[in-house]
Design a protein around this motif. Structure first.
Motif, short mmCIF file in Angstrom:
data_model
loop_
_atom_site.label_atom_id
_atom_site.label_comp_id
_atom_site.label_asym_id
_atom_site.label_seq_id
_atom_site.Cartn_x
_atom_site.Cartn_y
_atom_site.Cartn_z
N ALA B 70 22.03 -50.64 0.93
CA ALA B 70 20.86 -51.48 0.66
C ALA B 70 19.98 -50.84 -0.40
CB ALA B 70 20.07 -51.72 1.95
N ILE B 71 19.75 -49.54 -0.27
CA ILE B 71 18.86 -48.86 -1.23
C ILE B 71 19.53 -48.72 -2.61
CG2 ILE B 71 17.67 -46.69 -1.76
CD1 ILE B 71 17.23 -46.33 1.24
N LEU B 72 20.77 -48.26 -2.63
CA LEU B 72 21.45 -48.08 -3.92
C LEU B 72 21.58 -49.41 -4.66
CD1 LEU B 72 24.17 -45.46 -2.90
CD2 LEU B 72 22.31 -45.11 -4.54
N ALA B 73 21.87 -50.46 -3.92
CA ALA B 73 22.01 -51.77 -4.56
C ALA B 73 20.67 -52.22 -5.15
CB ALA B 73 22.53 -52.81 -3.56
N LYS B 74 19.61 -52.00 -4.40
CA LYS B 74 18.29 -52.40 -4.90
C LYS B 74 17.94 -51.62 -6.17
CE LYS B 74 13.80 -53.83 -3.76
NZ LYS B 74 12.67 -53.95 -2.88
N MET B 75 18.25 -50.31 -6.16
CA MET B 75 17.99 -49.49 -7.34
C MET B 75 18.75 -50.03 -8.55
SD MET B 75 18.21 -45.76 -5.47
CE MET B 75 17.97 -44.70 -6.90
N ALA B 76 20.04 -50.30 -8.35
CA ALA B 76 20.89 -50.71 -9.47
C ALA B 76 20.47 -52.09 -10.01
CB ALA B 76 22.35 -50.74 -9.03
N PHE B 77 20.30 -53.06 -9.11
CA PHE B 77 19.99 -54.42 -9.58
C PHE B 77 18.57 -54.49 -10.16
CE2 PHE B 77 23.49 -55.59 -6.59
CZ PHE B 77 24.33 -56.16 -7.54
N SER B 78 17.64 -53.77 -9.55
CA SER B 78 16.27 -53.85 -10.09
C SER B 78 16.17 -53.14 -11.43
CB SER B 78 15.25 -53.30 -9.08
OG SER B 78 15.45 -51.91 -8.91
N ALA B 79 17.11 -52.22 -11.71
CA ALA B 79 17.13 -51.56 -13.02
C ALA B 79 17.80 -52.42 -14.08
CB ALA B 79 17.84 -50.21 -12.91
N GLY B 80 18.40 -53.53 -13.66
CA GLY B 80 18.95 -54.45 -14.65
C GLY B 80 20.46 -54.67 -14.57
N ALA B 81 21.12 -54.05 -13.59
CA ALA B 81 22.57 -54.28 -13.47
C ALA B 81 22.84 -55.72 -13.02
CB ALA B 81 23.18 -53.30 -12.47
N ASN B 82 23.95 -56.28 -13.49
CA ASN B 82 24.37 -57.60 -13.02
C ASN B 82 25.42 -57.47 -11.92
OD1 ASN B 82 24.17 -57.97 -16.35
ND2 ASN B 82 23.06 -59.47 -15.11
N TRP B 83 26.24 -56.45 -12.06
CA TRP B 83 27.29 -56.21 -11.07
C TRP B 83 27.20 -54.77 -10.60
CZ3 TRP B 83 32.07 -58.27 -14.34
CH2 TRP B 83 31.90 -59.64 -14.59
N LEU B 84 27.57 -54.55 -9.33
CA LEU B 84 27.56 -53.20 -8.75
C LEU B 84 28.91 -52.95 -8.09
CD1 LEU B 84 26.07 -50.60 -7.63
CD2 LEU B 84 25.53 -51.99 -5.61
N THR B 85 29.47 -51.76 -8.30
CA THR B 85 30.74 -51.45 -7.62
C THR B 85 30.46 -50.80 -6.27
OG1 THR B 85 31.07 -49.21 -8.51
CG2 THR B 85 31.88 -51.05 -9.84
N VAL B 86 31.28 -51.18 -5.28
CA VAL B 86 31.16 -50.67 -3.91
C VAL B 86 32.56 -50.23 -3.48
CG1 VAL B 86 30.57 -51.29 -1.53
CG2 VAL B 86 29.23 -52.23 -3.44
N SER B 87 32.64 -49.06 -2.86
CA SER B 87 33.95 -48.53 -2.47
C SER B 87 34.58 -49.35 -1.34
CB SER B 87 33.81 -47.08 -2.00
OG SER B 87 35.04 -46.61 -1.47
N ALA B 88 35.89 -49.55 -1.46
CA ALA B 88 36.65 -50.20 -0.38
C ALA B 88 36.56 -49.40 0.92
CB ALA B 88 38.12 -50.35 -0.80
N ALA B 89 36.23 -48.12 0.80
CA ALA B 89 36.13 -47.26 1.98
C ALA B 89 34.78 -47.37 2.68
CB ALA B 89 36.38 -45.80 1.58
N ALA B 90 33.85 -48.09 2.09
CA ALA B 90 32.54 -48.24 2.73
C ALA B 90 32.66 -49.07 4.01
CB ALA B 90 31.56 -48.92 1.76
N HIS B 91 31.83 -48.78 4.98
CA HIS B 91 31.76 -49.57 6.21
C HIS B 91 31.40 -51.01 5.83
CE1 HIS B 91 30.32 -50.96 10.13
NE2 HIS B 91 30.92 -49.90 10.65
N ILE B 92 31.94 -51.95 6.59
CA ILE B 92 31.68 -53.36 6.27
C ILE B 92 30.18 -53.68 6.29
CG2 ILE B 92 32.03 -54.22 8.62
CD1 ILE B 92 33.35 -56.01 5.46
N ALA B 93 29.42 -52.93 7.12
CA ALA B 93 27.96 -53.14 7.16
C ALA B 93 27.32 -52.71 5.83
CB ALA B 93 27.34 -52.35 8.32
N THR B 94 27.88 -51.68 5.20
CA THR B 94 27.38 -51.25 3.89
C THR B 94 27.68 -52.31 2.83
OG1 THR B 94 27.72 -48.92 4.46
CG2 THR B 94 27.63 -49.45 2.12
N ILE B 95 28.89 -52.85 2.89
CA ILE B 95 29.28 -53.87 1.91
C ILE B 95 28.42 -55.11 2.08
CG2 ILE B 95 31.20 -55.32 1.11
CD1 ILE B 95 33.10 -53.03 1.95
#
Lengths: 214, 214
Positions: B70-95
């Motif tokens: 939640a925090i990393l995504a907010k940082m990335a998108f609020s900085a101007g990213a359109n897309w963010l990569t997330v690891s397939a190994a992340a817990h489904i709750a993280t995704i």
């Protein structure tokens, strides 16, 4: 079995706040971690600054490295990190590349146990000479209310039996410490619990629980 | 099937070098990626700066997010990213946490296919509404000489059939493009091939191959 160390994970988005938190509890912890959030917030300057401010602590760079291992490891270790986290989902060639750089800097690799890792993977890591792994509830799983389970404890013992020292994390609070008695624990990692006004008090309580059970 | 886009991955350790590379090929690519190496080297200021310099491009932040979503995504998108990569190994709750933030910013999540992911995982990602995944040879596997295999192509088709658009990466060169004909390809991602003096020429060759096979 040696006594587990105490590690603070700095997951502030801004370096200035992280430096305040670190300064407040430095006297109560053995290990300072530049968490992924801080590593992305501040960049590599965060690692360098914490190394300068806390020259005697073990410094961990929590990149959960998944690819580009040789370069990322060189960046982290040359900036002053002692330990670097690498994702269990990384290709074995990535893990090997990280280990090679770690050896050059007399550093260590910690495998972050995310995803569908297997005991065969763990054996392959050991074969590379890796001695540490990090076992945790994911932050988001924790927020979703998923607690420590019997299955977690069984897996921890299996890894411990393979010779991996474990650092344990995921909303660690003093009342949880007793659950892990008997496991070869390198460190307990806490973040938010050690931040703010109550940080020193919580650190002392964690240390007391560690002393009681190890 | 729409024509795959061309994406440059900026994996320089210093922002200044990355900005030079981006400027040189911006006219030839559709997507600019802040690679993990640059994201750690420069921190979030790297994302902000590239957003300012290239307001019309799709901007990807390649964090391979594994926790703290939640925090990393907010940082990335609020900085101007359109897309963010997330690891397939992340817990489904993280995704799920990343997807929620992406939706708030009208952004998208791309699953990075590392580790022992399964088709059941892929179905769970689709159920969350995720439309993109990144398929690659790991950089270190590539350095170890491991090429594209028939097994890679079978898995790509399976993911494509589930409705995931794939971005393909890992030492992509013009001569490889034909291998992927028929796969629902969102983008081809190249890094070193698009850096330096030959960057523009290679970008044109990649575009020509894409035009030939799609």
């Amino acid at each position: 079995m040696s006594k587990p160390k105490l590690q603070i994970a700095l997951d502030q988005t801004e370096l200035a706040s992280a430096l305040d938190v670190a300064k407040n509890v430095a006297g109560y912890v053995d290990i300072i971690e530049v968490g992924t959030i801080l590593a992305f917030g501040a960049g590599i300057i965060g690692v360098k600054t914490l190394r300068e401010r806390h020259p005697e602590h073990i410094l961990v760079c929590d990149l959960k490295t998944t690819d580009g291992g040789a370069i990322l490891a060189k960046m982290a270790f040359s900036a002053g990190a002692n330990w670097l986290t690498v994702s269990a989902a990384a290709h074995i060639a990535t893990i090997e590349a990280c280990k090679k750089v770690a050896d050059e800097y007399h550093g260590e690799i910690q495998i972050e146990l995310y995803g569908h890792w297997t005991l065969d993977d763990a054996k392959a890591w050991r074969k590379l000479g890796i001695k540490q792994a990090i076992y945790h509830r994911s932050r988001d799983a924790e927020l979703a209310g998923i607690g420590w389970t019997q299955d977690d404890l069984v897996k921890m013992r299996q890894l411990s039996d393979l010779g991996l020292e474990l650092s344990i994390t995921g909303g660690i609070v003093p009342e949880d410490i007793h659950l892990f008695a008997g496991i070869k624990t390198k460190a307990f990692i806490a973040g938010r619990a050690l931040a703010g006004e109550k940080g020193q008090k919580t650190a002392q309580e964690l240390r007391a629980q560690i002393a009681k059970h190890w």
